[in-house]
Enzyme design. Sequence first.
Site, mmCIF file in Angstrom:
data_model
loop_
_atom_site.group_PDB
_atom_site.id
_atom_site.type_symbol
_atom_site.label_atom_id
_atom_site.label_comp_id
_atom_site.label_asym_id
_atom_site.label_seq_id
_atom_site.Cartn_x
_atom_site.Cartn_y
_atom_site.Cartn_z
ATOM 1 N N ASP A 1 1.308 1.259 -1.412
ATOM 2 C CA ASP A 1 0.355 1.476 -0.315
ATOM 3 C C ASP A 1 -1.052 1.366 -0.884
ATOM 4 O O ASP A 1 -1.356 1.954 -1.921
ATOM 5 C CB ASP A 1 0.604 2.861 0.306
ATOM 6 C CG ASP A 1 -0.124 3.037 1.630
ATOM 7 O OD1 ASP A 1 -1.358 2.869 1.664
ATOM 8 O OD2 ASP A 1 0.541 3.362 2.619
ATOM 9 N N ILE A 2 -1.921 0.606 -0.206
ATOM 10 C CA ILE A 2 -3.283 0.410 -0.750
ATOM 11 C C ILE A 2 -4.177 1.637 -0.584
ATOM 12 O O ILE A 2 -5.225 1.714 -1.201
ATOM 13 C CB ILE A 2 -4.062 -0.787 -0.135
ATOM 14 C CG1 ILE A 2 -3.774 -0.949 1.323
ATOM 15 C CG2 ILE A 2 -3.925 -2.049 -0.941
ATOM 16 C CD1 ILE A 2 -4.852 -1.748 2.030
ATOM 17 N N GLU B 1 -0.194 2.802 12.361
ATOM 18 C CA GLU B 1 -1.215 1.812 12.048
ATOM 19 C C GLU B 1 -0.671 0.380 12.055
ATOM 20 O O GLU B 1 -1.299 -0.512 12.613
ATOM 21 C CB GLU B 1 -1.776 2.160 10.648
ATOM 22 C CG GLU B 1 -3.035 1.439 10.255
ATOM 23 C CD GLU B 1 -3.399 1.733 8.805
ATOM 24 O OE1 GLU B 1 -3.645 0.780 8.064
ATOM 25 O OE2 GLU B 1 -3.413 2.925 8.411
ATOM 26 N N HIS C 1 8.405 0.550 8.555
ATOM 27 C CA HIS C 1 8.258 0.829 7.123
ATOM 28 C C HIS C 1 8.512 2.290 6.830
ATOM 29 O O HIS C 1 8.264 3.148 7.669
ATOM 30 C CB HIS C 1 6.875 0.404 6.596
ATOM 31 C CG HIS C 1 5.726 0.983 7.358
ATOM 32 N ND1 HIS C 1 5.315 0.465 8.561
ATOM 33 C CD2 HIS C 1 4.898 2.028 7.097
ATOM 34 C CE1 HIS C 1 4.272 1.153 9.012
ATOM 35 N NE2 HIS C 1 4.007 2.122 8.150
ATOM 36 N N HIS D 1 7.544 5.309 4.113
ATOM 37 C CA HIS D 1 6.647 5.742 3.044
ATOM 38 C C HIS D 1 7.445 6.548 2.026
ATOM 39 O O HIS D 1 8.180 7.472 2.407
ATOM 40 C CB HIS D 1 5.555 6.679 3.582
ATOM 41 C CG HIS D 1 4.563 6.054 4.505
ATOM 42 N ND1 HIS D 1 3.295 5.704 4.096
ATOM 43 C CD2 HIS D 1 4.626 5.747 5.826
ATOM 44 C CE1 HIS D 1 2.618 5.204 5.134
ATOM 45 N NE2 HIS D 1 3.406 5.228 6.197
HETATM 46 P P1 AMP Z 1 1.384 3.791 9.290
HETATM 47 O O1 AMP Z 1 1.588 2.547 10.136
HETATM 48 O O2 AMP Z 1 0.723 4.912 10.068
HETATM 49 O O3 AMP Z 1 2.681 4.257 8.649
HETATM 50 O O4 AMP Z 1 0.377 3.425 8.123
HETATM 51 C C1 AMP Z 1 0.392 2.150 7.523
HETATM 52 C C2 AMP Z 1 0.212 2.267 6.024
HETATM 53 O O5 AMP Z 1 0.130 0.952 5.524
HETATM 54 C C3 AMP Z 1 -1.045 3.018 5.599
HETATM 55 O O6 AMP Z 1 -0.683 4.038 4.669
HETATM 56 C C4 AMP Z 1 -1.907 1.925 4.945
HETATM 57 O O7 AMP Z 1 -2.654 2.396 3.844
HETATM 58 C C5 AMP Z 1 -0.852 0.911 4.525
HETATM 59 N N1 AMP Z 1 -1.355 -0.450 4.461
HETATM 60 C C6 AMP Z 1 -2.022 -1.136 5.423
HETATM 61 N N2 AMP Z 1 -2.300 -2.388 5.018
HETATM 62 C C7 AMP Z 1 -1.799 -2.498 3.759
HETATM 63 C C8 AMP Z 1 -1.776 -3.556 2.796
HETATM 64 N N3 AMP Z 1 -2.316 -4.756 3.035
HETATM 65 N N4 AMP Z 1 -1.174 -3.312 1.593
HETATM 66 C C9 AMP Z 1 -0.619 -2.113 1.334
HETATM 67 N N5 AMP Z 1 -0.609 -1.076 2.212
HETATM 68 C C10 AMP Z 1 -1.189 -1.263 3.406
#
Ligand code: AMP
Length: 132
Positions: free
Chosen positions: A29-30, A88, A93, A95
């Site tokens: 995760d970035i 988001e 996905h 975590h």
């Molecule tokens: P959520 O959809 O609420 O589970 O959050 C999406 C997660 O994806 C967040 O923790 C972001 O930091 C992560 N994220 C979004 N874009 C990227 C990316 N390009 N590379 C890695 N992680 C990402």
Amino acid sequence: MASIFSRIVAGEIPSWKVAEDENYYAFLDINPLAEGHTLVIPKKEVDYIFDLDDETYAGLWQFAARVAKAVRAAVPCKRVGVAVLGMEVPHAHIHLVPLQTEGDMDFRKEKKQLSPERFAAIATAISEAFNQ
Ligand code: AMP
């Protein structure tokens, strides 16, 4: 339009990959809650995890368990916490978050700032543990 995660799988957007097979992909995760915070996704693009077909859903959790073991082997932690949010990014996905305390799982807290070198070192360590 393809999700940002599908674009990562396609190699159009860079990622710190830690594991991959035919159907699943795992990367850092970035905006990590902790060093080693990893996302595990199905390559098949479905927004909501509970809308996945049974086979993809079961396989995703099996793959995530293998990745979690590698995270724990590579990153000092008491446990690897698991969460599904999807607030988001509309691509299912999981975590995986290395935990020292319960508070490490608080998604409202400030995220860690890591250098590209640190991300690369963590990804390499998890990837090596995964492939052992
Ligand atoms: P959520 O959809 O609420 O589970 O959050 C999406 C997660 O994806 C967040 O923790 C972001 O930091 C992560 N994220 C979004 N874009 C990227 C990316 N390009 N590379 C890695 N992680 C990402």
